[in-house]
Design a protein around this motif. Structure first.
Motif, PDB file in Angstrom:
ATOM      1  N   TYR A  37     -14.339 -51.156  -3.377  1.00 50.00           N
ATOM      2  CA  TYR A  37     -12.901 -51.400  -3.559  1.00 50.00           C
ATOM      3  C   TYR A  37     -12.384 -52.385  -2.512  1.00 50.00           C
ATOM      4  O   TYR A  37     -11.630 -53.312  -2.819  1.00 50.00           O
ATOM      5  CB  TYR A  37     -12.159 -50.067  -3.460  1.00 50.00           C
ATOM      6  N   LEU A  38     -12.805 -52.186  -1.259  1.00 51.83           N
ATOM      7  CA  LEU A  38     -12.326 -53.032  -0.159  1.00 51.83           C
ATOM      8  C   LEU A  38     -12.754 -54.476  -0.345  1.00 51.83           C
ATOM      9  O   LEU A  38     -11.961 -55.407  -0.107  1.00 51.83           O
ATOM     10  CB  LEU A  38     -12.862 -52.488   1.167  1.00 51.83           C
ATOM     11  N   GLU A  39     -13.972 -54.699  -0.788  1.00 52.48           N
ATOM     12  CA  GLU A  39     -14.450 -56.064  -1.021  1.00 52.48           C
ATOM     13  C   GLU A  39     -13.592 -56.760  -2.074  1.00 52.48           C
ATOM     14  O   GLU A  39     -13.241 -57.947  -1.928  1.00 52.48           O
ATOM     15  CB  GLU A  39     -15.917 -56.035  -1.460  1.00 52.48           C
ATOM     16  N   GLU A  40     -13.225 -56.027  -3.125  1.00 51.09           N
ATOM     17  CA  GLU A  40     -12.381 -56.607  -4.168  1.00 51.09           C
ATOM     18  C   GLU A  40     -10.997 -56.959  -3.624  1.00 51.09           C
ATOM     19  O   GLU A  40     -10.448 -58.027  -3.939  1.00 51.09           O
ATOM     20  CB  GLU A  40     -12.240 -55.614  -5.333  1.00 51.09           C
ATOM     21  N   GLN A  41     -10.444 -56.084  -2.815  1.00 53.18           N
ATOM     22  CA  GLN A  41      -9.111 -56.320  -2.257  1.00 53.18           C
ATOM     23  C   GLN A  41      -9.114 -57.516  -1.309  1.00 53.18           C
ATOM     24  O   GLN A  41      -8.195 -58.338  -1.331  1.00 53.18           O
ATOM     25  CB  GLN A  41      -8.618 -55.068  -1.524  1.00 53.18           C
ATOM     26  N   ARG A  42     -10.137 -57.613  -0.495  1.00 50.72           N
ATOM     27  CA  ARG A  42     -10.200 -58.731   0.456  1.00 50.72           C
ATOM     28  C   ARG A  42     -10.401 -60.065  -0.250  1.00 50.72           C
ATOM     29  O   ARG A  42      -9.994 -61.124   0.265  1.00 50.72           O
ATOM     30  CB  ARG A  42     -11.320 -58.468   1.467  1.00 50.72           C
ATOM     31  N   ALA A  43     -11.027 -60.035  -1.407  1.00 50.41           N
ATOM     32  CA  ALA A  43     -11.235 -61.277  -2.154  1.00 50.41           C
ATOM     33  C   ALA A  43      -9.927 -61.813  -2.727  1.00 50.41           C
ATOM     34  O   ALA A  43      -9.797 -63.025  -2.993  1.00 50.41           O
ATOM     35  CB  ALA A  43     -12.235 -61.040  -3.283  1.00 50.41           C
ATOM     36  N   GLU A  44      -8.954 -60.924  -2.905  1.00 49.83           N
ATOM     37  CA  GLU A  44      -7.716 -61.320  -3.579  1.00 49.83           C
ATOM     38  C   GLU A  44      -6.481 -61.290  -2.676  1.00 49.83           C
ATOM     39  O   GLU A  44      -5.455 -61.898  -3.010  1.00 49.83           O
ATOM     40  CB  GLU A  44      -7.463 -60.380  -4.765  1.00 49.83           C
ATOM     41  N   ASN A  45      -6.552 -60.594  -1.546  1.00 46.83           N
ATOM     42  CA  ASN A  45      -5.359 -60.367  -0.733  1.00 46.83           C
ATOM     43  C   ASN A  45      -5.664 -60.473   0.756  1.00 46.83           C
ATOM     44  O   ASN A  45      -6.820 -60.406   1.184  1.00 46.83           O
ATOM     45  CB  ASN A  45      -4.782 -58.970  -1.016  1.00 46.83           C
ATOM     46  N   GLU A  46      -4.602 -60.618   1.531  1.00 47.42           N
ATOM     47  CA  GLU A  46      -4.694 -60.487   2.984  1.00 47.42           C
ATOM     48  C   GLU A  46      -4.627 -58.991   3.288  1.00 47.42           C
ATOM     49  O   GLU A  46      -3.653 -58.324   2.936  1.00 47.42           O
ATOM     50  CB  GLU A  46      -3.532 -61.211   3.636  1.00 47.42           C
ATOM     51  N   VAL A  47      -5.664 -58.453   3.934  1.00 52.71           N
ATOM     52  CA  VAL A  47      -5.762 -57.003   4.122  1.00 52.71           C
ATOM     53  C   VAL A  47      -5.798 -56.646   5.607  1.00 52.71           C
ATOM     54  O   VAL A  47      -6.566 -57.232   6.382  1.00 52.71           O
ATOM     55  CB  VAL A  47      -7.021 -56.424   3.432  1.00 52.71           C
ATOM     56  N   LEU A  48      -4.972 -55.680   5.964  1.00 53.50           N
ATOM     57  CA  LEU A  48      -5.031 -55.063   7.289  1.00 53.50           C
ATOM     58  C   LEU A  48      -5.605 -53.668   7.075  1.00 53.50           C
ATOM     59  O   LEU A  48      -5.017 -52.855   6.350  1.00 53.50           O
ATOM     60  CB  LEU A  48      -3.635 -54.979   7.904  1.00 53.50           C
ATOM     61  N   LEU A  49      -6.755 -53.388   7.679  1.00 56.51           N
ATOM     62  CA  LEU A  49      -7.478 -52.136   7.421  1.00 56.51           C
ATOM     63  C   LEU A  49      -7.356 -51.179   8.604  1.00 56.51           C
ATOM     64  O   LEU A  49      -7.660 -51.541   9.743  1.00 56.51           O
ATOM     65  CB  LEU A  49      -8.952 -52.447   7.145  1.00 56.51           C
ATOM     66  N   ILE A  50      -6.925 -49.950   8.312  1.00 57.96           N
ATOM     67  CA  ILE A  50      -6.670 -48.939   9.351  1.00 57.96           C
ATOM     68  C   ILE A  50      -7.358 -47.632   8.977  1.00 57.96           C
ATOM     69  O   ILE A  50      -7.352 -47.229   7.805  1.00 57.96           O
ATOM     70  CB  ILE A  50      -5.149 -48.672   9.505  1.00 57.96           C
ATOM     71  N   ASP A  51      -7.925 -46.956   9.968  1.00 56.85           N
ATOM     72  CA  ASP A  51      -8.357 -45.566   9.749  1.00 56.85           C
ATOM     73  C   ASP A  51      -7.443 -44.647  10.550  1.00 56.85           C
ATOM     74  O   ASP A  51      -7.070 -44.954  11.686  1.00 56.85           O
ATOM     75  CB  ASP A  51      -9.805 -45.332  10.172  1.00 56.85           C
ATOM     76  N   ASN A  52      -7.147 -43.492   9.961  1.00 52.95           N
ATOM     77  CA  ASN A  52      -6.169 -42.578  10.545  1.00 52.95           C
ATOM     78  C   ASN A  52      -6.786 -41.296  11.096  1.00 52.95           C
ATOM     79  O   ASN A  52      -6.100 -40.295  11.264  1.00 52.95           O
ATOM     80  CB  ASN A  52      -5.091 -42.234   9.493  1.00 52.95           C
ATOM     81  N   GLY A  53      -8.096 -41.298  11.393  1.00 53.33           N
ATOM     82  CA  GLY A  53      -8.685 -40.197  12.140  1.00 53.33           C
ATOM     83  C   GLY A  53      -9.392 -39.129  11.336  1.00 53.33           C
ATOM     84  O   GLY A  53      -9.303 -39.058  10.117  1.00 53.33           O
TER      85      GLY A  53
END
Length: 504
Positions: A37-53
C-alpha cells in the motif's frame, strides 16, 4: 499536483508477517501488506510516514527476535519502510530501558516523543515540516500515555522519566503555534469519552486523555491516537481525530488540501504482501518457526480452550494448571490468572507455539500479602465482569466496548466462592472460604498475581493496598515452560475441584 498525505500506523505489535503464529495460518493484515500500500501511495503522492508506538511486543516473531537478533527487528522494519517520524507506546517499555534506548538509537526515523526523558534528556522533540509546494508548515508533536508507571516494573524504567501528557502538550503546542500553520499531535493513548456526547466511556484514571487533549488545548488540528485498538474517524470540535485497529489491520490516512485535513482508515486486506520486504526477515522467520515447533511434552484431557467466555464461566483443567504452576513457583496460598483473546489451551502434544499463544504478554509474577478485606474487594470488582441479559449471565458490555478487555477477569485457585450476578455490584461474593473456613477481613494471605494486576492494572486498585513480598524476574511463559517439562498433567484431572460458581 500530487496530494500531500500523512500516513500513520499504530499498535503494530510485531506484526511484520501476515501470519497467525499460534495456528500458522495466513492472515489478511500486517506490515508486509502495508508495504505494498505504501509503495502505491508514494508513487502518487507526497507522503509523511509516522508510527505511533507499540511495535516491540505482541508476536512470537518479535519475541524470538528480541532475544536473539543483534539489531532491533522492528527498527530494521521501520527503517526499510523509511518512516519519517516515530512515536513510542507503553509496550515498548516492557523490556527495560537498555532495550528501549537501543530501539530509539537504531531508528533512522526521527523520534518525536516529547514527554519521556532518559537520564534527564528528552528522547525526541517536536518537528516542523515545511512544504512550500503546498504553502503550509506543519508542526508534529509526539507523546505517550503517562500512565505507564502504574503498570511497568520500576526496573524497566531505570533512567527514564515520563512527564505529564497534558502539561507537555500545553508547552509544545504553545511553542509551535507561532511557527506553523497546522499542528498534529501523535498520542499513544486513546479517547476516554464519547467524542459526540463527552460522556465517559471508561474509568477516568488518566490512562487515556485524548478527549481532554483536544478540548482543553486549543490549536490542535489533527490528533492521531492509538493504544485502544479502536477504529475511529471523527471530529471533536474543530480537531480531526483518528485511531486505527492493531496489527496493521488498517492504517490512518490523512490528506491535506487547501488548508484542510480529511481522514480515513484504509484496510490492509485489500493489498498483497511485499515479498521483497519479507525477504529481509526470512532467516529470523525460519528460526522463529523452528523455535515454535519445539515439543514440550504430552498434554492431558481438558486442556483445550475452544470458547474463552465459557471457560471464564466454568474454569477448567487449563486454568487450574496455570494457577497450580504459579502456586508451585511462588509457594503462595492463592493464585489468580486471566485468559486472552489468543488463548487456545493445549492439544495432545504441547508445543512452544501453543505456549506463546496462551501467554502473549511478557508479564512476570508478584508475590503479595493481602488481607481478607482486600481479597473480598478484589473479588467484588472482578465480579463486575458479569451481568444479566434476558435472564442469562453474559459479559458486561463495558468489558467489550469500546475496547475489548476480557483479560480483566481473573480466575482463582486456593479459595472457593460464589458470584451471585443478580446482586448489586459490591455485594455479589458469597460463601468465600479458604481451606473450608469462612474468610474474615483480618485474615492474611499470600497471593501470586502478574505484575500488571499487582500494579492495579484493570482498575484493580485495591491490590496496591497489599504488601509486595517478592517480584520475580522470570516471565510467566518461562514459568509455564518449566512446569510443563516437569509435571504429569494427568494428575490435574484427579485433583480438579470447582472453586468458583456463577449463579443468578
Amino acid at each position: 499536483m500530487n496530494k500531500f498525505k500523512i500516513i500513520c500506523t499504530t499498535d503494530i505489535h510485531g506484526t511484520i508477517y501476515p501470519v497467525d503464529f499460534s495456528s500458522n495460518q495466513t492472515v489478511d493484515f500486517g506490515l508486509s501488506r502495508f508495504a505494498t500500500y505504501l509503495e502505491e501511495q508514494r508513487a502518487e503522492n507526497e507522503v509523511l510516514l509516522i508510527d505511533n508506538g507499540d511495535v516491540n511486543q505482541g508476536s512470537p516473531f518479535v519475541t524470538f527476535a528480541n532475544k536473539n537478533e543483534p539489531m532491533n527487528i522492528m527498527a530494521k522494519a521501520l527503517n526499510k519502510l523509511q518512516y519519517d517520524f516515530v512515536n513510542i507506546g507503553n509496550h515498548d517499555f516492557n523490556f527495560g530501558s537498555d532495550f528501549f534506548i537501543k530501539y530509539i538509537n537504531e531508528l533512522e526515523g526521527t523520534s518525536i516523543v516529547t514527554n519521556v526523558l532518559y537520564n534527564g534528556k528528552t528522547i525526541g522533540q517536536s518537528q516542523v515540516v515545511t512544504l512550500p509546494e503546498y504553502d503550509v508548515k506543519i508542526g508534529i508533536v509526539g507523546v505517550v500515555t503517562d500512565y505507564i508507571s502504574n503498570w511497568e516494573k520500576p526496573a524497566n524504567l531505570t533512567g527514564l522519566t515520563i512527564l505529564s501528557v497534558m502539561e507537555t502538550l500545553k508547552k509544545e503546542v504553545a511553542s509551535l503555534k507561532e511557527k506553523v500553520d497546522k499542528i498534529v499531535v501523535c498520542y499513544h493513548g486513546g479517547l476516554e469519552r464519547n467524542p459526540e456526547t463527552g460522556e465517559p466511556t471508561e474509568t477516568l484514571t488518566g490512562e487515556n486523555v485524548g478527549y481532554e487533549i483536544v478540548t482543553k488545548i486549543p490549536g490542535i488540528d489533527l490528533l492521531l491516537s492509538g493504544h485502544q485498538h479502536r477504529s475511529i474517524v471523527t471530529h471533536i470540535g474543530d480537531t480531526l481525530v483518528l485511531q486505527a485497529a492493531n496489527n496493521v489491520r488498517e492504517v490512518m490516512e490523512v490528506t491535506y488540501d487547501a488548508g484542510v485535513f480529511t481522514g480515513k482508515l484504509v484496510p490492509m486486506h485489500e493489498y498483497s504482501s511485499d515479498q521483497t520486504f519479507l525477504e529481509s526477515f526470512s532467516d529470523v522467520y525460519n528460526q522463529t518457526q523452528h523455535w515454535l515447533d519445539e515439543k514440550i511434552g504430552p498434554g492431558a484431557e481438558g486442556l483445550s480452550v475452544s470458547d474463552i467466555i465459557e471457560v471464564q464461566k466454568e474454569p477448567n483443567t487449563f486454568t487450574r494448571m496455570i494457577n497450580q504452576a504459579q502456586l508451585a513457583f511462588s509457594d503462595a496460598d492463592i493464585s489468580s490468572t486471566s485468559l486472552y483473546d489468543s488463548t487456545i489451551g493445549f492439544a495432545e502434544e504441547i508445543t512452544y507455539r501453543q505456549l506463546a499463544a496462551n501467554f502473549p504478554f511478557p508479564n512476570t509474577l508478584v508475590l503479595m500479602e493481602i488481607t481478607g478485606a482486600i481479597l473480598k474487594e478484589y473479588l467484588e470488582w472482578n465480579a463486575n465482569y458479569w451481568t444479566l441479559e434476558n435472564d442469562e449471565i453474559v459479559v458486561n458490555p463495558t468489558y467489550l466496548e469500546p475496547k475489548r478487555q476480557i483479560y480483566n477477569y481473573d480466575i482463582f485457585e486456593g479459595i472457593e466462592y460464589t458470584i451471585n450476578v443478580q446482586k448489586p455490584s459490591g455485594e455479589r461474593i458469597e460463601d468465600l472460604t479458604f481451606e473450608k473456613k469462612i474468610v474474615q477481613d483480618h485474615d492474611v494471605f499470600r497471593i501470586v498475581i502478574n505484575n500488571y494486576r499487582a500494579s492495579g492494572g484493570g482498575d484493580f486498585h485495591m491490590l496496591k493496598k497489599g504488601t509486595i513480598l517478592k517480584e520475580y524476574s522470570e516471565e510467566i511463559i518461562d514459568v509455564m515452560y518449566d512446569f510443563l517439562k516437569n509435571t504429569d498433567l494427568t494428575d490435574l484431572n484427579k485433583q480438579q475441584t470447582a472453586n468458583t460458581m456463577l449463579t443468578k
